[in-house]
Design an enzyme around this catalytic site. Structure first.
Site, PDB file in Angstrom:
ATOM      1  N   HIS A 175       0.848  -1.198   0.000  1.00 55.83           N
ATOM      2  CA  HIS A 175       0.000   0.000   0.000  1.00 55.83           C
ATOM      3  C   HIS A 175       0.881   1.245   0.000  1.00 55.83           C
ATOM      4  O   HIS A 175       1.749   1.405   0.857  1.00 55.83           O
ATOM      5  CB  HIS A 175      -0.944  -0.006   1.201  1.00 55.83           C
ATOM      6  CG  HIS A 175      -2.005  -1.059   1.102  1.00 55.83           C
ATOM      7  ND1 HIS A 175      -2.368  -1.870   2.151  1.00 55.83           N
ATOM      8  CD2 HIS A 175      -2.768  -1.448   0.045  1.00 55.83           C
ATOM      9  CE1 HIS A 175      -3.325  -2.704   1.749  1.00 55.83           C
ATOM     10  NE2 HIS A 175      -3.577  -2.471   0.476  1.00 55.83           N
ATOM     11  N   GLU A 178       1.825   3.691   3.111  1.00 50.56           N
ATOM     12  CA  GLU A 178       2.366   3.120   4.350  1.00 50.56           C
ATOM     13  C   GLU A 178       3.892   3.199   4.346  1.00 50.56           C
ATOM     14  O   GLU A 178       4.597   2.195   4.253  1.00 50.56           O
ATOM     15  CB  GLU A 178       1.837   1.684   4.502  1.00 50.56           C
ATOM     16  CG  GLU A 178       0.316   1.661   4.625  1.00 50.56           C
ATOM     17  CD  GLU A 178      -0.316   0.273   4.511  1.00 50.56           C
ATOM     18  OE1 GLU A 178       0.418  -0.733   4.539  1.00 50.56           O
ATOM     19  OE2 GLU A 178      -1.559   0.190   4.390  1.00 50.56           O
ATOM     20  N   ARG A 233      -3.250   5.079  -2.014  1.00 51.57           N
ATOM     21  CA  ARG A 233      -3.092   3.725  -1.466  1.00 51.57           C
ATOM     22  C   ARG A 233      -2.857   2.662  -2.539  1.00 51.57           C
ATOM     23  O   ARG A 233      -2.075   1.736  -2.366  1.00 51.57           O
ATOM     24  CB  ARG A 233      -4.373   3.388  -0.676  1.00 51.57           C
ATOM     25  CG  ARG A 233      -4.557   1.942  -0.280  1.00 51.57           C
ATOM     26  CD  ARG A 233      -5.930   1.788   0.383  1.00 51.57           C
ATOM     27  NE  ARG A 233      -6.347   0.398   0.485  1.00 51.57           N
ATOM     28  CZ  ARG A 233      -6.105  -0.401   1.506  1.00 51.57           C
ATOM     29  NH1 ARG A 233      -5.402   0.047   2.535  1.00 51.57           N
ATOM     30  NH2 ARG A 233      -6.542  -1.642   1.517  1.00 51.57           N
ATOM     31  N   HIS A 303       3.126  -4.105   6.492  1.00 52.59           N
ATOM     32  CA  HIS A 303       2.161  -3.020   6.300  1.00 52.59           C
ATOM     33  C   HIS A 303       2.203  -2.085   7.515  1.00 52.59           C
ATOM     34  O   HIS A 303       2.943  -2.306   8.460  1.00 52.59           O
ATOM     35  CB  HIS A 303       0.740  -3.602   6.197  1.00 52.59           C
ATOM     36  CG  HIS A 303       0.482  -4.420   4.975  1.00 52.59           C
ATOM     37  ND1 HIS A 303      -0.392  -4.045   3.986  1.00 52.59           N
ATOM     38  CD2 HIS A 303       0.980  -5.627   4.576  1.00 52.59           C
ATOM     39  CE1 HIS A 303      -0.437  -4.973   3.038  1.00 52.59           C
ATOM     40  NE2 HIS A 303       0.397  -5.943   3.371  1.00 52.59           N
ATOM     41  N   GLU A 377       1.554  -5.425  10.764  1.00 53.72           N
ATOM     42  CA  GLU A 377       1.017  -4.060  10.720  1.00 53.72           C
ATOM     43  C   GLU A 377       1.848  -3.277  11.739  1.00 53.72           C
ATOM     44  O   GLU A 377       1.676  -3.450  12.948  1.00 53.72           O
ATOM     45  CB  GLU A 377      -0.473  -4.030  11.098  1.00 53.72           C
ATOM     46  CG  GLU A 377      -1.395  -4.732  10.118  1.00 53.72           C
ATOM     47  CD  GLU A 377      -1.722  -3.896   8.887  1.00 53.72           C
ATOM     48  OE1 GLU A 377      -1.307  -2.721   8.835  1.00 53.72           O
ATOM     49  OE2 GLU A 377      -2.394  -4.424   7.975  1.00 53.72           O
TER      50      GLU A 377
END
Length: 416
Positions: A175, A178, A233, A303, A377
């Site tokens: 993405h 990020e 994104r 991510h 994440e």
């Protein structure tokens, strides 16, 4: 005359940059069905950028909902929130100020830096120089080009060997917005090369295994976030007949494709694409992993944000066949990460830990037969969201290294 032309070109270039003055990021806390209906209604009526979860379809009671609201809709949003009695906080008062505050260590140097968010051009030249700096431990190969024609260069770390070695595949930056994610892949390469020979675990890993690192997966999108729209994104692919650009490269894999938690609307941030692997970047990576399936024993994708360590499945609530082992490894890795700065991660399968989402890369890799398949994440939990300040790159990367090394050591001892 030349000066006027140059000034004109500068003005055109600046006009293409999306600005976010006065725009806010809210955290909404829906506790009633009416609150969920209100948030979904908002998404239909006005232009709302969902930060967490990634689309209005995924909003449910009792999850925090982070949304970025354009300035022109703020009065309306405040009125609706007050009327509905929903609890909320303002996470970011002025999005443009937060974007500019990311460079809290001062402006970026001309050259590549491990504690700065590097532009694609810097990452690209770093890839070339790092690969030539240590030919006995690192090599590079282009696994295909992006939609806009940029080379996707994969780095292979590991002591040269005459026979093929088991491998780990890691990608960053699926993405575009990020930014902490590609920063980690670059940090990992630096650490692997600089600690080989002195750190026994890294030395053993690179002697016995190869680690493939794709520093930036969604290169076109990443470049676009630096030059035009910081909040972009998706990929940057175009299809004739549609005015909307790109697809979500983490909804484009053939794993429950477009069944849940993904959108078939080309304008949506979670658009699943026109077919599985319709995005050339996804196809390039999938082809490489398929070709090297017998060697690849772990797949790690990085991510942000939320501080989670996820594993399959996200496209179904069913537990993976290796659920208990995957959970044990994730909890061990999260514990290793927490040992440095106390940063807390939550571990679990994607669907039940955050929300269901089909077409993700970790589910696809797992279904292909790559048992140790994980999604990180990274920091934080929403204070800065996608705009983590540069002063947090080093601590974030340092702690994440501990988790990645934990998983790698486990895989190395448990080859299948």
């Amino acid at each position: 005359m030349r000066i006027l032309v140059l000034l004109g070109l500068v003005a055109v270039a600046l006009a293409d940059v999306t600005r976010f003055e006065g725009e806010k990021v809210f955290r909404l806390k829906p506790t009633l069905d009416e609150h969920v209906t209100l948030i979904k209604g908002l998404a239909k009526d006005i232009e709302v950028d969902f930060w967490k979860p990634e689309s209005p379809e995924l909003v449910t009671i009792d999850i925090d909902v982070d949304i970025h609201v354009p300035a022109i809709y703020l009065d309306m949003v405040y009125t609706l929130l007050q009327q509905s009695d929903i609890e909320y906080d303002v996470l970011i008062e002025d999005l443009q100020e937060a974007i500019e505050a990311q460079e809290d260590g001062g402006p970026s140097p001309r050259t590549h830096s491990y504690t700065k968010y590097n532009t694609w051009d810097k990452v690209h030249s770093w890839t070339a120089s790092i690969a030539s700096s240590n030919p006995s431990l690192i090599s590079k190969q282009v696994i295909g080009n992006t939609y806009e024609g940029r080379p996707m260069t994969l780095l292979k770390l590991g002591k040269k060997s005459s026979s093929s070695k088991p491998a780990i595949f890691m990608d960053c930056g699926i993405h575009a917005r990020e930014w902490i994610s590609p920063a980690f892949c670059q940090w990992f390469v630096k650490e692997a090369l600089s600690t080989y020979g002195s750190d026994s675990q890294m030395t053993s890993l690179l002697n016995e295994m190869d680690v493939y690192v794709l520093p930036v997966f969604n290169i076109d999108g990443y470049d676009y976030t630096h030059k035009s729209n910081r909040m972009w994104r998706k990929t940057r692919s175009r299809k004739s007949g549609s005015s909307c650009t790109g697809a979500d490269p983490n909804r484009n894999w053939n794993a429950g494709w477009c069944s849940m938690g993904a959108s078939s609307n080309p304008c949506s941030d979670t658009f699943c694409g026109y077919s599985p692997e319709s995005e050339i970047e996804v196809k390039n990576v999938a082809d490489f992993i398929r070709r090297n399936k017998s060697a690849i024993k772990a797949y790690l994708t990085v991510h942000s944000y939320s501080q989670l360590l996820l594993f399959p499945y996200s496209y179904t609530y069913e537990l993976a066949a290796d659920h208990s082992e995957l959970m044990k490894v994730a909890e061990g890795a999260s514990s290793a990460l927490r040992s440095l700065y106390g940063t807390r991660y939550t571990s679990g399968p994607g669907a039940t830990t955050i929300y269901p989402a089909a077409g993700g890369s970790d589910d696809w890799a797992y279904d292909l037969g790559v048992k140790y398949s994980y999604t990180f994440e990274l920091r934080d939990t929403g204070r800065y969201g996608f705009l983590l300040p540069e002063s947090q790159i080093k601590p974030t990367c340092e702690e994440t290294m501990l988790a990645v090394k934990y998983i790698a050591a486990y895989v190395q001892k448990n080859l299948y």
